[in-house]
Motif scaffolding. Structure first.
Motif, PDB file in Angstrom:
ATOM      1  N   LEU A  32       0.804  -1.227   0.000  1.00  0.00           N
ATOM      2  CA  LEU A  32       0.000   0.000   0.000  1.00  0.00           C
ATOM      3  C   LEU A  32       0.833   1.272   0.000  1.00  0.00           C
ATOM      4  O   LEU A  32       0.343   2.329  -0.387  1.00  0.00           O
ATOM      5  CB  LEU A  32      -0.962  -0.008   1.196  1.00  0.00           C
ATOM      6  CG  LEU A  32      -1.951  -1.177   1.199  1.00  0.00           C
ATOM      7  CD1 LEU A  32      -2.924  -1.064   2.365  1.00  0.00           C
ATOM      8  CD2 LEU A  32      -2.731  -1.245  -0.121  1.00  0.00           C
ATOM      9  N   ASP A  33       2.097   1.172   0.427  1.00  0.00           N
ATOM     10  CA  ASP A  33       2.908   2.392   0.553  1.00  0.00           C
ATOM     11  C   ASP A  33       4.067   2.482  -0.420  1.00  0.00           C
ATOM     12  O   ASP A  33       4.668   3.546  -0.564  1.00  0.00           O
ATOM     13  CB  ASP A  33       3.484   2.501   1.987  1.00  0.00           C
ATOM     14  CG  ASP A  33       2.370   2.617   3.008  1.00  0.00           C
ATOM     15  OD1 ASP A  33       1.351   3.241   2.667  1.00  0.00           O
ATOM     16  OD2 ASP A  33       2.509   2.062   4.109  1.00  0.00           O
ATOM     17  N   GLU A  34       4.448   1.366  -1.021  1.00  0.00           N
ATOM     18  CA  GLU A  34       5.652   1.411  -1.871  1.00  0.00           C
ATOM     19  C   GLU A  34       5.410   2.279  -3.109  1.00  0.00           C
ATOM     20  O   GLU A  34       4.274   2.537  -3.503  1.00  0.00           O
ATOM     21  CB  GLU A  34       6.105  -0.014  -2.249  1.00  0.00           C
ATOM     22  CG  GLU A  34       5.109  -0.780  -3.053  1.00  0.00           C
ATOM     23  CD  GLU A  34       5.422  -2.276  -3.151  1.00  0.00           C
ATOM     24  OE1 GLU A  34       6.299  -2.795  -2.452  1.00  0.00           O
ATOM     25  OE2 GLU A  34       4.753  -2.924  -3.969  1.00  0.00           O
ATOM     26  N   ALA A  35       6.551   2.690  -3.720  1.00  0.00           N
ATOM     27  CA  ALA A  35       6.467   3.617  -4.854  1.00  0.00           C
ATOM     28  C   ALA A  35       5.750   2.971  -6.039  1.00  0.00           C
ATOM     29  O   ALA A  35       5.841   1.759  -6.242  1.00  0.00           O
ATOM     30  CB  ALA A  35       7.879   4.019  -5.276  1.00  0.00           C
ATOM     31  N   GLU A  36       5.074   3.794  -6.804  1.00  0.00           N
ATOM     32  CA  GLU A  36       4.425   3.364  -8.052  1.00  0.00           C
ATOM     33  C   GLU A  36       5.488   2.726  -8.959  1.00  0.00           C
ATOM     34  O   GLU A  36       6.597   3.255  -9.077  1.00  0.00           O
ATOM     35  CB  GLU A  36       3.833   4.627  -8.712  1.00  0.00           C
ATOM     36  CG  GLU A  36       3.306   4.452 -10.104  1.00  0.00           C
ATOM     37  CD  GLU A  36       1.824   4.060 -10.103  1.00  0.00           C
ATOM     38  OE1 GLU A  36       1.109   4.424  -9.168  1.00  0.00           O
ATOM     39  OE2 GLU A  36       1.426   3.384 -11.070  1.00  0.00           O
ATOM     40  N   GLY A  37       5.180   1.595  -9.531  1.00  0.00           N
ATOM     41  CA  GLY A  37       6.132   0.957 -10.449  1.00  0.00           C
ATOM     42  C   GLY A  37       6.998  -0.101  -9.781  1.00  0.00           C
ATOM     43  O   GLY A  37       7.731  -0.820 -10.435  1.00  0.00           O
ATOM     44  N   ARG A  38       6.914  -0.201  -8.436  1.00  0.00           N
ATOM     45  CA  ARG A  38       7.756  -1.164  -7.725  1.00  0.00           C
ATOM     46  C   ARG A  38       7.428  -2.605  -8.138  1.00  0.00           C
ATOM     47  O   ARG A  38       8.330  -3.412  -8.396  1.00  0.00           O
ATOM     48  CB  ARG A  38       7.565  -0.991  -6.208  1.00  0.00           C
ATOM     49  CG  ARG A  38       8.301  -2.017  -5.336  1.00  0.00           C
ATOM     50  CD  ARG A  38       9.804  -1.841  -5.327  1.00  0.00           C
ATOM     51  NE  ARG A  38      10.210  -0.518  -4.882  1.00  0.00           N
ATOM     52  CZ  ARG A  38      10.295  -0.124  -3.602  1.00  0.00           C
ATOM     53  NH1 ARG A  38       9.984  -0.957  -2.636  1.00  0.00           N
ATOM     54  NH2 ARG A  38      10.695   1.092  -3.301  1.00  0.00           N
ATOM     55  N   LEU A  39       6.139  -2.907  -8.234  1.00  0.00           N
ATOM     56  CA  LEU A  39       5.762  -4.282  -8.603  1.00  0.00           C
ATOM     57  C   LEU A  39       6.291  -4.624  -9.991  1.00  0.00           C
ATOM     58  O   LEU A  39       6.865  -5.698 -10.215  1.00  0.00           O
ATOM     59  CB  LEU A  39       4.239  -4.468  -8.559  1.00  0.00           C
ATOM     60  CG  LEU A  39       3.751  -5.864  -9.004  1.00  0.00           C
ATOM     61  CD1 LEU A  39       4.287  -6.964  -8.075  1.00  0.00           C
ATOM     62  CD2 LEU A  39       2.229  -5.920  -9.053  1.00  0.00           C
ATOM     63  N   GLU A  40       6.146  -3.695 -10.926  1.00  0.00           N
ATOM     64  CA  GLU A  40       6.613  -3.936 -12.294  1.00  0.00           C
ATOM     65  C   GLU A  40       8.117  -4.202 -12.295  1.00  0.00           C
ATOM     66  O   GLU A  40       8.594  -5.123 -12.956  1.00  0.00           O
ATOM     67  CB  GLU A  40       6.298  -2.728 -13.198  1.00  0.00           C
ATOM     68  CG  GLU A  40       4.827  -2.531 -13.512  1.00  0.00           C
ATOM     69  CD  GLU A  40       4.072  -1.717 -12.459  1.00  0.00           C
ATOM     70  OE1 GLU A  40       4.547  -1.635 -11.292  1.00  0.00           O
ATOM     71  OE2 GLU A  40       3.005  -1.167 -12.792  1.00  0.00           O
ATOM     72  N   HIS A  41       8.861  -3.398 -11.525  1.00  0.00           N
ATOM     73  CA  HIS A  41      10.316  -3.563 -11.482  1.00  0.00           C
ATOM     74  C   HIS A  41      10.699  -4.923 -10.879  1.00  0.00           C
ATOM     75  O   HIS A  41      11.594  -5.621 -11.385  1.00  0.00           O
ATOM     76  CB  HIS A  41      10.948  -2.420 -10.685  1.00  0.00           C
ATOM     77  CG  HIS A  41      12.437  -2.512 -10.598  1.00  0.00           C
ATOM     78  ND1 HIS A  41      13.251  -2.539 -11.708  1.00  0.00           N
ATOM     79  CD2 HIS A  41      13.264  -2.612  -9.524  1.00  0.00           C
ATOM     80  CE1 HIS A  41      14.512  -2.657 -11.329  1.00  0.00           C
ATOM     81  NE2 HIS A  41      14.549  -2.707 -10.013  1.00  0.00           N
ATOM     82  N   MET A  42      10.016  -5.291  -9.805  1.00  0.00           N
ATOM     83  CA  MET A  42      10.311  -6.584  -9.160  1.00  0.00           C
ATOM     84  C   MET A  42       9.971  -7.747 -10.098  1.00  0.00           C
ATOM     85  O   MET A  42      10.716  -8.713 -10.200  1.00  0.00           O
ATOM     86  CB  MET A  42       9.493  -6.732  -7.863  1.00  0.00           C
ATOM     87  CG  MET A  42       9.929  -5.821  -6.763  1.00  0.00           C
ATOM     88  SD  MET A  42      11.556  -6.286  -6.124  1.00  0.00           S
ATOM     89  CE  MET A  42      12.291  -4.697  -5.942  1.00  0.00           C
ATOM     90  N   MET A  43       8.843  -7.625 -10.788  1.00  0.00           N
ATOM     91  CA  MET A  43       8.447  -8.717 -11.695  1.00  0.00           C
ATOM     92  C   MET A  43       9.415  -8.800 -12.882  1.00  0.00           C
ATOM     93  O   MET A  43       9.807  -9.886 -13.301  1.00  0.00           O
ATOM     94  CB  MET A  43       7.013  -8.510 -12.202  1.00  0.00           C
ATOM     95  CG  MET A  43       5.966  -8.601 -11.118  1.00  0.00           C
ATOM     96  SD  MET A  43       5.864 -10.225 -10.336  1.00  0.00           S
ATOM     97  CE  MET A  43       4.753 -11.053 -11.433  1.00  0.00           C
ATOM     98  N   ASP A  44       9.807  -7.637 -13.416  1.00  0.00           N
ATOM     99  CA  ASP A  44      10.743  -7.637 -14.552  1.00  0.00           C
ATOM    100  C   ASP A  44      12.056  -8.312 -14.165  1.00  0.00           C
ATOM    101  O   ASP A  44      12.595  -9.127 -14.911  1.00  0.00           O
ATOM    102  CB  ASP A  44      11.061  -6.194 -14.993  1.00  0.00           C
ATOM    103  CG  ASP A  44       9.903  -5.561 -15.758  1.00  0.00           C
ATOM    104  OD1 ASP A  44       9.029  -6.304 -16.229  1.00  0.00           O
ATOM    105  OD2 ASP A  44       9.879  -4.318 -15.866  1.00  0.00           O
ATOM    106  N   THR A  45      12.575  -7.953 -12.983  1.00  0.00           N
ATOM    107  CA  THR A  45      13.898  -8.446 -12.601  1.00  0.00           C
ATOM    108  C   THR A  45      13.847  -9.868 -12.030  1.00  0.00           C
ATOM    109  O   THR A  45      14.713 -10.692 -12.318  1.00  0.00           O
ATOM    110  CB  THR A  45      14.524  -7.508 -11.535  1.00  0.00           C
ATOM    111  OG1 THR A  45      14.421  -6.155 -12.001  1.00  0.00           O
ATOM    112  CG2 THR A  45      15.978  -7.841 -11.280  1.00  0.00           C
TER     113      THR A  45
END
Ligand SMILES: NC(=O)c1ccc[n+]([C@@H]2O[C@H](COP(=O)([O-])OP(=O)(O)OC[C@H]3O[C@@H](n4cnc5c(N)ncnc54)[C@H](OP(=O)(O)O)[C@@H]3O)[C@@H](O)[C@H]2O)c1
Length: 239
Positions: free
Chosen positions: A102-115
């Motif tokens: 709920l608090d992490e920066a926008e785009g964090r999930l995308e970055h984690m999934m990409d990497t």
């Protein structure tokens, strides 16, 4: 390729310049394997190359950002130019950033999934023709205890590691009858660059060499045995 009973192994480890990946490269180089690895920073790769130069196998390194699909595919193409088989693929590359959904920066999930997920997914698919030509071929996916349980500040990292374990399970089913073994490794806290500066007693975390030892031990079993999952935690438990 060598055709004796103990042929030299062709091993590709992603993210081999630091931490667990570096320990795996070192352990397998000691077994006289050929090692091919990649990361984003060429200086660290050069250091690795020099450190492993005492061993007899090839040490090949590539500067690649595996969070970008285009680069993953290009990298797979480069690998196919130098090797025509892969015996062991270790999908180790990963990144950890603490946070809550709920608090992490926008785009964090995308970055984690990409990497942490798509890198392994795209690379494995692209390298499958070489893996199929391997001797006793084996794919390892570096998951985490965060692939099994949610914990405070796990956030998108944990989501990506649940997904990587899912990838590993599906791959295992798909390759069961094709002679390719698949192992998910689920380590708890392990000393690496991700823990740099942590003010904790040395024995509170595992050593990266312990994970490397597990990779080699699982590989060494006969081709009729597949270690599907290895969960390994510090003796004192999770942090
Ligand atoms: N250490 C732990 O406590 C722990 C616990 C459970 C699971 N794991 C998992 O184990 C794996 C290794 O972790 P570690 O702790 O050893 O990490 P680390 O010390 O930070 O090393 C990560 C390696 O991956 C490379 N890398 C990172 N992002 C990359 C990218 N986009 N493209 C190409 N290479 C990239 C890094 O090099 P560059 O930065 O130069 O690219 C480095 O070689 C990860 O998947 C991690 O999630 C670690």
């Amino acid at each position: 390729m060598t055709t004796n009973n103990n042929p030299i192994k062709y091993v590709l480890v992603t993210g081999g310049s630091k931490g667990i990946g570096k320990a795996i490269c070192t352990r397998l180089a000691r077994e006289d394997c050929h090692i091919l690895t990649c990361s984003r920073h060429s200086e660290d790769l050069q250091v690795l190359k020099e450190e492993l130069s005492e061993y007899s196998g090839q040490i090949l390194t590539y500067q690649v950002d595996l969070s970008e699909k285009k680069q993953v595919k290009k990298f797979a193409g480069e690998v196919s130019k130098v090797w025509d088989q892969i015996d062991i693929l270790v999908n180790n590359t990963g990144t950890f950033q603490p946070g809550s959904i709920l608090d992490e920066a926008e785009g964090r999930l995308e970055h984690m999934m990409d990497t942490n997920l798509y890198s392994a997914y795209h690379l494995t698919r692209a390298l499958m023709p070489l893996i199929r030509k391997g001797n006793k071929p084996h794919i390892f996916n570096m998951c985490s205890v965060a692939s099994q349980i949610a914990y405070p500040n796990g956030g998108s990292y944990s989501i990506s590691k649940f997904a990587l374990l899912g990838f590993s399970k599906v791959l295992r089913e798909e390759l069961k009858n094709q002679g390719v073994r698949v192992t998910a490794i689920l380590p708890g806290a392990t000393w690496s660059d991700s823990w740099k500066g942590a003010d904790l007693p040395k024995d509170r975390l595992m050593e990266a060499q312990d994970i490397a030892h597990l990779v080699w031990s699982a590989y060494e079993l006969s081709a009729t045995a597949d270690v599907e999952e290895i969960t390994v935690r510090p003796q004192l438990g999770d942090l």
